[in-house]
Design a protein around this motif. Structure first.
Motif, PDB file in Angstrom:
ATOM      1  N   ILE A 289      14.286 -31.909 -16.668  1.00  0.00           N
ATOM      2  CA  ILE A 289      14.294 -30.848 -15.651  1.00  0.00           C
ATOM      3  C   ILE A 289      14.897 -29.547 -16.158  1.00  0.00           C
ATOM      4  O   ILE A 289      14.636 -28.491 -15.598  1.00  0.00           O
ATOM      5  CB  ILE A 289      15.048 -31.302 -14.378  1.00  0.00           C
ATOM      6  N   GLU A 290      15.691 -29.642 -17.235  1.00  0.00           N
ATOM      7  CA  GLU A 290      16.389 -28.440 -17.702  1.00  0.00           C
ATOM      8  C   GLU A 290      15.424 -27.396 -18.257  1.00  0.00           C
ATOM      9  O   GLU A 290      15.577 -26.210 -18.025  1.00  0.00           O
ATOM     10  CB  GLU A 290      17.408 -28.799 -18.800  1.00  0.00           C
ATOM     11  N   ASN A 291      14.436 -27.866 -18.978  1.00  0.00           N
ATOM     12  CA  ASN A 291      13.589 -26.934 -19.738  1.00  0.00           C
ATOM     13  C   ASN A 291      12.192 -26.761 -19.152  1.00  0.00           C
ATOM     14  O   ASN A 291      11.293 -26.277 -19.836  1.00  0.00           O
ATOM     15  CB  ASN A 291      13.496 -27.413 -21.198  1.00  0.00           C
ATOM     16  N   LYS A 292      12.023 -27.176 -17.927  1.00  0.00           N
ATOM     17  CA  LYS A 292      10.696 -27.028 -17.322  1.00  0.00           C
ATOM     18  C   LYS A 292      10.806 -26.301 -15.999  1.00  0.00           C
ATOM     19  O   LYS A 292      11.783 -26.464 -15.258  1.00  0.00           O
ATOM     20  CB  LYS A 292      10.062 -28.402 -17.109  1.00  0.00           C
TER      21      LYS A 292
END
Lengths: 649, 65
Positions: A135-138
């Motif tokens: 979830i951090e990078n999307k």
């Protein structure tokens, strides 16, 4: 039997009298004319092959041999097969609802929402984390695409386990794993249920019920939970909202559109389309003061929870709404829709409009809801209703009864209300259960059934529970029954609840009876029970909690599926009306007793709501005793001497 | 300052005027009232909230017992 003996709801009684005057037959009369089959109602009529149907009765005392079907199946096998088929059908209903929602969600994720959108990013991230996504990078848009794809795959999975199973308490997951009932894929378990209950397959009642457990878990922690979560992402996670309930919400001077059924994908668009200037202008042109949308059954609960749209009534009021003569269109989707609506509508001016290709009714107008043109579909339906407004045949007769209610209590909102933004928490609830202000928590859900007095069991049971300091969580038609009785407002705490529960409700500002949504939203109750366990102090598993469940006026197979996933999750669950395995003493004893050794939860049956309440309270008290919180303890304020005493020990 | 005084009896049994509530009564208004999740303004806020509020699922804390 007169209308006063058939319901405790004043609007229902009034409309039953009008039905009599108008010469309209309703489910209330048909249930009086048609006695239930005594063997079928006890679960021992087997009609799964052409050697029968075999109607088997339990072995009598003077009989030497056990009665058997032509193939040799005994009462336990037959009743267990029928029970599993009820679970499978209920699980299929909730899960097919979930699948439709997942398909619409995928369209939205692919950028083809056409009116639908991602409303709750928080819930999207939550579900993305459940699926183990980065979830951090999307972005939210990227995650939505992946969540949609993975959610749809849950239905067709062939191995492994359903993703939301990992939300359950760790001990519960271990129990399911050891017992071999963790569901693999939603469809797989339902298909296997039908295979196992085919002639000549599974003939060991415990093994049949064991697969019922697996199938029901695929519903509660699978299909139903997927439906709830994806609906929350697209339509918004509910927050407390004020509305009204009962037939008095129908307005004589407005175009009345009653949405009925279970899926919110169409009704959400109808709510949106009502605001369209073109639609509003057309209503005025036809002489109406506006458009009034109200709901019946769980479609109603869905748009109540998110928009505060009023509830016209519960399951047994669907025909009565039309009998007011003021309903310009009744728009139905799936589940709990009586075929009789077609003939009742024909006596008035009401247009009965079916919208799902899975649920057409002879004599009704079919306007298929096109999911990639949702707003246009909704507008077309509203135009039909508006055009029908001038065609009213008789002066409307609408009961005056409408009662305030507060709904919209999702698990997330309860968590927020109890802990706030800084550290949302169930701790205040756990603390008040431990200190005894709240004796326990009950989930009271389910349908109406004309075999018992309409709404009476729901209202009597819930009043008895809250008077004994049991906080009640509700969904479905049961919540509507108690809402009509005025139990879903904060003021009800002072009037109806015991002193401990009333004190907590007053402090938090909540009603003593919490409306958590539609029947797929029973998954919210599973999450609330899990949150109680995870918060600590009340044992390690749902089966340790001082909680109980009930469906006092159940009628549908979905209720059996729900009941069994609560039992399978460790909850003592009591049903009223009738019990579908009484033809087999062996199976009934297993479900009412020894299944508890396998699953922690067990079934019970009691048609008297006061006795039902006592059974639930007794169970809650037993659990309190096991937890060591059964005795009230005075709070001791330690002075310095007492503290020193402690330190020296 | 409010002139909302209530008559009460003190420990000596004498009647005294006690200052009552000084807040302005009213109900919150406006569209979206109660939509608490709107307080979370961006992704960081949301993820922080999930890891604290739903900590037993998405945070570092395990189950308590």
């Amino acid at each position: 039997m007169g209308p006063e003996q058939k319901s405790i709801c004043p609007a229902t009684i009034e409309m039953l009298k009008k039905a009599g005057t108008d010469g309209i037959q309703t489910a209330f009369e048909r249930s009086g004319d048609l006695r239930p089959c005594p063997i079928g109602s006890q679960g021992t009529c087997c009609k799964i092959c052409a050697m029968g149907p075999c109607r088997i009765t339990a072995k009598k005392k003077d009989e030497q041999e056990e009665p058997l079907g032509v193939c040799g199946a005994n009462t336990s096998t037959i009743a267990a097969r029928n029970f599993l088929r009820m679970i499978a059908s209920g699980a299929a209903s909730h899960s097919d609802h979930g699948r439709v929602v997942a398909e619409v969600f995928n369209e939205v994720a692919q950028g083809h929402g056409n009116g639908y959108e991602i409303k709750d990013e928080k819930k999207l991230y939550q579900v993305a984390m459940d699926f183990g996504l980065d979830i951090e990078n999307k972005s939210a848009a990227e995650l939505a695409k992946e969540v949609g794809k993975l959610a749809l795959q849950e239905f067709g999975k062939q191995d492994g386990q359903l993703t939301f199973i990992q939300r359950a308490p760790e001990k519960r997951q271990a129990l399911w794993k050891d017992f071999g009932v963790i569901p693999r894929g939603v469809d797989r378990e339902i298909v296997e249920s039908l295979h196992r209950t085919h002639m000549g397959v599974d003939q060991d009642y415990k093994n049949i019920i064991k697969h019922g457990t697996r199938t029901s878990l695929a519903d509660g922690w699978g299909g139903s939970m997927i439906a709830t979560e994806l609906q929350d992402i697209m339509f918004g996670t509910p927050y407390p909202i004020l509305s009204k309930v009962n037939l008095g919400v129908i307005k004589s001077n407005m175009v009345n559109v009653i949405v009925h059924g279970h899926e919110p994908v169409l009704s959400e668009m109808i709510v949106q389309a009502c605001q369209d200037p073109e639609i509003k202008a057309l209503a005025e042109e036809k002489g109406a003061d506006g458009i009034n949308v109200a709901g019946i059954c769980c479609t109603a609960n869905e748009i109540l929870m998110r928009h505060g749209i009023p509830l016209a009534g519960n399951f047994l009021q669907q025909e009565l709404a039309i009998i007011t003569g003021a309903v310009d269109a009744m728009v139905v989707d799936v589940q709990c829709i009586m075929q009789s609506l077609s003939s009742v509508a024909a006596c008035y001016h009401t247009k009965l409009i079916t919208t799902s290709p899975r649920a057409k009714i002879a004599g009704a107008q079919h306007m298929e809801f096109i999911e990639h043109e949702p707003l246009e579909s909704a507008k077309a339906i509203l135009k039909e209703a508006i055009e029908n407004f001038p065609n009213r045949k008789v002066k409307p007769h609408i009961p005056k009864d409408e009662v305030d209610l507060v709904a919209g209590f999702s698990h997330e909102t309860v968590n927020y209300l109890l802990g706030g933004l800084f550290r949302a928490s169930y701790k205040p609830l756990n603390d008040n259960i431990i200190n005894g202000r709240i004796r326990g928590v009950a989930g009271v859900v389910g349908c109406n059934n004309p075999r018992v007095v309409h709404d009476n069991a729901h209202v009597t049971l819930v009043k008895e529970l809250i008077a004994n300091d049991v906080l009640v969580l509700q969904t479905g038609c049961s919540a509507m029954a108690t809402a009509k009785a005025g139990l879903l407002v904060p003021e009800a705490a002072a009037k109806f609840a015991g002193p401990g529960l009333a004190e907590v409700c007053e402090t938090v500002g909540i009603p003593p009876v919490i409306h958590m949504g539609s029947c797929v939203d029973n998954s919210r109750i599973l999450m609330a029970a899990t949150a109680l366990v995870k918060e600590g102090g009340l044992g390690e598993d749902i089966s340790d909690l001082p909680v109980a469940g009930a469906a006092p006026e159940w009628m549908s197979e979905k209720a059996v599926a729900i009941g069994h996933y609560f039992v399978s999750s460790g909850v003592y669950t009591v049903f009223g009306v009738s019990w579908p395995t009484l033809g087999s003493e062996e199976l009934t004893n297993y479900l009412f007793d020894s299944i508890g050794k396998d699953l922690g939860g067990k079934w019970a049956y009691e048609p008297d709501p006061e006795k039902m309440a006592q059974m639930m309270i007794n169970h809650i008290d037993e659990k309190r005793k096991a937890l060591g919180i059964d005795k009230a303890r005075e709070r001791v304020l330690y002075d310095m001497d007492m503290r020193r005493e402690l330190e020296t020990q | 300052m409010s002139d909302n005084f209530e008559k009460k009896e003190n420990y000596a049994g004498e009647h005294v005027d006690v200052l009552g509530a000084t807040y302005e009564e009213g109900k919150p208004t406006g569209k979206g009232i109660g939509r608490w999740a709107h307080k979370l303004e961006d992704k960081d806020d949301i993820l922080y909230y999930l890891r604290t509020a739903e900590r037993y699922w998405y945070g570092q804390e395990g189950e308590k017992s």
